[in-house]
Design an enzyme around this catalytic site. Structure first.
Site, short mmCIF file in Angstrom:
data_model
loop_
_atom_site.label_atom_id
_atom_site.label_comp_id
_atom_site.label_asym_id
_atom_site.label_seq_id
_atom_site.Cartn_x
_atom_site.Cartn_y
_atom_site.Cartn_z
N LYS A 109 0.83 -1.21 0.00
CA LYS A 109 0.00 0.00 0.00
C LYS A 109 0.86 1.25 0.00
O LYS A 109 0.52 2.24 -0.64
CB LYS A 109 -0.96 -0.01 1.20
CG LYS A 109 -2.03 -1.08 1.05
CD LYS A 109 -3.28 -0.79 1.85
CE LYS A 109 -4.35 -1.81 1.48
NZ LYS A 109 -5.57 -1.70 2.24
N LYS A 153 -7.71 -9.46 -8.57
CA LYS A 153 -8.83 -9.65 -7.64
C LYS A 153 -9.98 -8.66 -7.92
O LYS A 153 -9.72 -7.53 -8.33
CB LYS A 153 -8.24 -9.44 -6.24
CG LYS A 153 -9.20 -9.08 -5.16
CD LYS A 153 -8.47 -8.90 -3.84
CE LYS A 153 -9.30 -7.97 -3.00
NZ LYS A 153 -8.86 -7.65 -1.72
N LYS A 173 -13.35 -3.38 -5.05
CA LYS A 173 -14.29 -2.26 -5.17
C LYS A 173 -13.59 -0.94 -5.51
O LYS A 173 -14.23 0.02 -5.92
CB LYS A 173 -15.11 -2.12 -3.89
CG LYS A 173 -14.25 -1.89 -2.67
CD LYS A 173 -14.98 -2.28 -1.40
CE LYS A 173 -14.04 -2.18 -0.22
NZ LYS A 173 -14.16 -3.25 0.74
P1 ATP Z 1 -9.47 -3.06 0.21
O1 ATP Z 1 -9.23 -3.19 -1.26
O2 ATP Z 1 -10.03 -1.73 0.62
O3 ATP Z 1 -8.36 -3.57 1.08
P2 ATP Z 1 -10.91 -5.55 0.50
O4 ATP Z 1 -12.23 -5.81 -0.16
O5 ATP Z 1 -9.73 -6.31 0.05
O6 ATP Z 1 -10.73 -3.98 0.45
P3 ATP Z 1 -12.14 -5.87 2.99
O7 ATP Z 1 -13.28 -5.05 2.51
O8 ATP Z 1 -11.66 -5.62 4.37
O9 ATP Z 1 -10.93 -5.73 2.05
O10 ATP Z 1 -12.44 -7.40 2.78
C1 ATP Z 1 -13.40 -8.00 3.52
C2 ATP Z 1 -13.38 -9.48 3.28
O11 ATP Z 1 -13.75 -9.79 1.94
C3 ATP Z 1 -12.01 -10.11 3.52
O12 ATP Z 1 -12.20 -11.32 4.23
C4 ATP Z 1 -11.51 -10.38 2.13
O13 ATP Z 1 -10.63 -11.48 2.10
C5 ATP Z 1 -12.80 -10.65 1.37
N1 ATP Z 1 -12.65 -10.32 -0.04
C6 ATP Z 1 -12.40 -9.10 -0.57
N2 ATP Z 1 -12.34 -9.16 -1.92
C7 ATP Z 1 -12.54 -10.46 -2.27
C8 ATP Z 1 -12.57 -11.17 -3.52
N3 ATP Z 1 -12.40 -10.57 -4.68
N4 ATP Z 1 -12.82 -12.50 -3.49
C9 ATP Z 1 -13.01 -13.14 -2.31
N5 ATP Z 1 -12.97 -12.54 -1.11
C10 ATP Z 1 -12.74 -11.21 -1.07
#
Ligand code: ATP
Ligand code: LTN
Length: 332
Positions: A114, A196, A199
């Site tokens: 990051k 991945k 959002k």
């Molecule tokens: P950021 O990009 O802001 O770090 P993020 O979506 O990776 O956001 P969180 O919103 O904290 O992080 O994720 C919440 C949960 O959703 C975590 O357990 C993460 O592993 C899961 N998650 C996030 N994106 C995916 C994805 N594309 N596929 C499966 N699981 C996901």
């Protein structure tokens, strides 16, 4: 009674990736782990490791809480709360920082990634945030912490910090175990299927938000990037796009990928995508309906108030013990 703890950052609206990778897992777990108390919180203190617009943050906190309930989390079984409303998270976060070494924080790969992406104004909390995550977990003597792979290193740090504290000050914390849901597949971007589904991607066609308009959802699936081949076959290396769609299909229907391949062996990509578009829309329709029902109802606030009270009770006792062990304040 065992305890399960997990948090989610309110940095945006939730995606189908969050649903398949996290939310759906929690819903399943609440049915399976009957001898376990659940503490699930909206990690707003984690969100401010990067700048957040005030109104947007406010909106996301409630929206995510409502989505959790809309996706099937049962507030009777799960204590759902907002992290910043339980002051002890920040307090123990600071205490964890006071036992953690700068070197071990700097080694965290998520921090390095990051930091690499940001050019200026890197907040100190981006470095120290794993100490807050450790606090989130240790406050509740969590036995089980369901997390994605990306959080493994932070959990390992949490275990180290718990052991270090116990050695320095006497037995205080339960050393938690990670829990990596087997079926919690990683959902990939619809436009760049090797990355991945995130959002924060620039192109909104890359992700499906749980609150997206359903016609838009269908169009996003129809226009998902695939390959020039015609075979519907799981092959991550050569057919990342189709493999991702197969994963989504399998996750939402609980049908195995093998069976889906068999079912569509004589079908075109178009037919397969059309079916998947309907499956995704049919999954999201009842979630959106429930969401709209609760988002502005007093029920949501009642649930979050209840969750806060329950969590505070446990957290307060733990902080008391920590202060006492460390010699802080005037506790005898
Ligand atoms: P950021 O990009 O802001 O770090 P993020 O979506 O990776 O956001 P969180 O919103 O904290 O992080 O994720 C919440 C949960 O959703 C975590 O357990 C993460 O592993 C899961 N998650 C996030 N994106 C995916 C994805 N594309 N596929 C499966 N699981 C996901
Ligand atoms: N860091 C996690 C969210 C998170 C968390 C936690 C997960 C904050 N505190 C405690 C499990 C337990 C993330 O970015 N996904």
């Amino acid at each position: 009674m065992k305890r399960l703890v997990s948090g989610i950052k309110p940095t945006g609206s939730l995606t189908l990736g969050n649903y398949i990778g996290a939310l759906r897992q929690f819903v399943k777990l609440q049915e399976e782990l009957i001898d376990t108390e659940f503490f699930i919180f909206i990690a707003d203190l984690h969100a401010i490791t990067t700048p957040q617009e005030r109104q947007a943050l406010k909106k996301n906190i409630k929206s995510i809480a409502a989505l959790y309930i809309a996706c099937g989390l049962d507030p009777k079984k799960v204590n759902l709360f907002v992290q910043s409303e339980v002051q002890e998270h920040a307090t123990l976060g600071y205490i964890m920082e006071s036992t953690a070494y700068v070197g071990e924080m700097e080694r965290m790969t998520q921090y390095k990634d990051k930091k690499g992406k940001q050019t200026e104004g890197i907040r100190t909390s981006l470095l120290t945030y794993p100490a807050l995550m450790a606090a989130d977990i240790l406050l509740y003597d969590a036995d089980i912490v369901p997390i994605g792979d990306d959080q493994k290193q932070h959990l390992e740090l949490t275990r180290n910090l718990a052991q270090r504290f116990n050695n320095l000050y006497g037995d205080t914390f339960v050393v938690p175990e990670g829990f990596f849901p087997k079926t919690g597949a990683r959902i990939k971007s619809l436009t760049e299927p090797t990355k991945k589904m995130d959002k924060s991607a620039e192109n909104p066609k890359a992700y499906i938000l749980l609150l997206d308009d359903l016609n838009q959802v269908k169009n996003k699936i129809r226009s998902a990037v695939t390959d020039s081949d015609t075979e519907i076959r799981y092959d991550l290396k050569n057919k990342a796009g189709i493999s991702n769609l197969l994963t989504i299909y399998a996750s939402l229907t609980d049908i195995s990928i093998k069976e889906i391949e068999e079912k569509y062996k004589n079908s075109s990509y178009k037919e397969f995508k059309e079916d998947l578009a309907n499956i995704v829309a049919d999954t999201l329709a009842p979630i959106q309906e429930k969401y709209n029902e609760i988002i502005s109802s007093p029920y949501l606030d009642e649930v979050l108030d209840m969750g806060r009270e329950k969590a505070s009770l446990i957290a307060r006792k733990k902080i008391f013990k920590v202060y006492k062990r460390m010699g802080l304040g005037r506790i005898k």
